[in-house]
Design an enzyme around this catalytic site. Structure first.
Site, PDB file in Angstrom:
ATOM      1  N   TYR A  40      13.797  31.607   4.927  1.00 31.59           N
ATOM      2  CA  TYR A  40      12.580  32.311   5.350  1.00 31.59           C
ATOM      3  C   TYR A  40      12.591  32.642   6.832  1.00 31.59           C
ATOM      4  CZ  TYR A  40      10.323  31.244   0.878  1.00 31.59           C
ATOM      5  OH  TYR A  40       9.987  31.175  -0.453  1.00 31.59           O
TER       6      TYR A  40
ATOM      7  N   ARG B 137      -9.433   0.071  15.606  1.00 30.32           N
ATOM      8  CA  ARG B 137      -9.353   0.866  14.383  1.00 30.32           C
ATOM      9  C   ARG B 137     -10.443   0.403  13.418  1.00 30.32           C
ATOM     10  NH1 ARG B 137      -3.521   1.071  11.521  1.00 30.32           N
ATOM     11  NH2 ARG B 137      -4.169  -1.019  10.846  1.00 30.32           N
TER      12      ARG B 137
ATOM     13  N   LYS C  71       0.835  -1.198   0.000  1.00 33.24           N
ATOM     14  CA  LYS C  71       0.000   0.000   0.000  1.00 33.24           C
ATOM     15  C   LYS C  71       0.875   1.256   0.000  1.00 33.24           C
ATOM     16  CE  LYS C  71      -0.367   0.039   5.057  1.00 33.24           C
ATOM     17  NZ  LYS C  71      -1.270   0.010   6.213  1.00 33.24           N
TER      18      LYS C  71
ATOM     19  N   MET D  64       9.780  25.059   0.290  1.00 33.23           N
ATOM     20  CA  MET D  64       8.975  24.116  -0.479  1.00 33.23           C
ATOM     21  C   MET D  64       9.833  23.242  -1.375  1.00 33.23           C
ATOM     22  SD  MET D  64       5.777  24.771  -3.093  1.00 33.23           S
ATOM     23  CE  MET D  64       4.731  25.434  -1.795  1.00 33.23           C
TER      24      MET D  64
END
Length: 369
Positions: free
Chosen positions: A264, A136, A38, A313
């Site tokens: 940043y 779950r 998966k 990013m």
């Protein structure tokens, strides 16, 4: 010095084979092996990984959602595929591609039975999951009578397996809890066998379960993270080989004077002259902002280069003041010589999260095929 030219995720199929054979060696010869592929095979390349594992002889695959199983079928995968978290909207597509659903509640069982009837199915293979403590997904013990009632007058469905999931198989301080889960699962299966009149196979163990509770391997086990090189403990990790190695390059080198800032929000400020390198890799590629500001490091020419400032990013900046390097040099983020588990643990997360976060825009490169 290597010149890879861009950010890549290198996938080593010999490492995959090694890990499979190591885990298989822990099992009885008759025990089936389900490979969990998966989430793009834990962030790698689902089709390539599945094709290799099928060639090695795994018995089953598991995916989370129907669309993952459809992709495998369209790529030529033939062996059974268990869909662990099927959604009713996809039931028709699931049957059309011969996928096997996990039916985990009376509602899901009823809805899938209706679709199977509409499509004229007979003995369609399904799996029943039982909640023994993870809380779950899964039926509870008191659902057994209802399950038997729903199935006794239909021949559309055939239960292939019963399964459950250990909540803390890697944590031996929770051994009593795990053993209780195993005992509960055995009791559930025994009652269901009696009510159904036939015997589906059973599976409960994940990677850590294979290592810590081999007596509960039943007829099949499931392995995910172990196949990709991580065993949830240092001792097991030492026996496995990471499949995925994330590499990038140095795009530019800067000389930073005292009291200058980097990135940043001026998150990094130099106390003295430093040399920094900018790498073409950022939080859009799966290296989140939480890895910045000195929390962890990459490796350049065998030396550690701390990530400084905020992760951008598409870029991160690292301190290379004491490293002999130049623009274009290869950078190791994690892999066979620098564990994804160690990289992830620096910010209190786990290898699973780091591996599955690697963006699809990062080029996958297959080696040792």
């Amino acid at each position: 010095m290597s010149k890879i030219g861009e950010t890549i995720l290198q996938l080593d199929l010999k490492a995959l084979e090694h890990n499979y054979r190591f885990l298989r060696s822990k099992l009885a010869a008759k025990t089936k092996f389900l490979a969990v592929v998966k989430a793009f095979a834990y962030g790698s390349d689902m089709v390539t990984i599945a094709q290799k594992l099928e060639s090695l002889g795994v018995d089953y695959f598991a995916v989370a959602y129907t669309k993952e199983g459809v992709l495998l079928r369209k790529s030529g995968i033939k062996i059974p595929i268990l869909v662990l978290h099927p959604q009713p909207i996809n039931f028709t597509e699931l049957i059309d591609h011969s996928l096997e659903p996990n039916l985990y509640s009376s509602k899901i069982l009823k809805l899938f039975l209706e679709v199977a009837k509409q499509k004229g199915q007979t003995n369609y293979p399904v799996h029943l999951k039982f909640n023994t403590g993870l809380n779950r997904l899964g039926f509870l013990e008191n659902d057994i009578a209802n399950i038997a009632e729903q199935l006794k007058e239909t021949d559309e469905l055939k239960i292939i397996s019963f399964f459950s999931h250990l909540a803390a198989s890697e944590d031996l301080s929770e051994k009593a809890f795990s053993l209780n889960q195993i005992d509960r699962f055995k009791k559930i299966c025994k009652v269901l066998h009696q009510k159904l009149g036939y015997t589906p196979f059973r599976h409960m163990l994940n990677t850590s379960g294979i290592i810590n509770y081999p007596e509960a391997q039943f007829e099949m086990v499931r392995s995910g993270i172990g196949l990709y090189g991580y065993g949830n403990s240092k001792a097991v990790d030492s026996k496995l080989v990471p499949v995925a190695t994330l590499k990038t390059i140095i795009s530019q080198i800067h000389k930073i004077e005292s009291n200058e800032s980097v990135g940043y929000n001026r998150a990094y400020k130099s106390e003295k002259p430093r040399t920094t390198a900018t790498l073409p890799l950022g939080h859009a590629d799966g290296i989140g902002r939480h890895y910045g500001n000195g929390k962890t490091y990459v490796s350049i020419n065998g030396k550690n280069a701390p990530i400084i400032g905020n992760v951008c990013m598409d870029m991160i900046m690292v301190d290379v003041t004491d490293i002999d390097c130049q623009e274009g040099d290869e950078v190791l983020v994690f892999g066979q010589n620098q564990s994804a588990e160690d990289f992830a643990s620096s910010v209190n997360t786990i290898s699973y999260e780091l591996l599955t976060a690697i963006s699809s825009r990062v080029k996958r490169v297959i080696v040792n095929s």
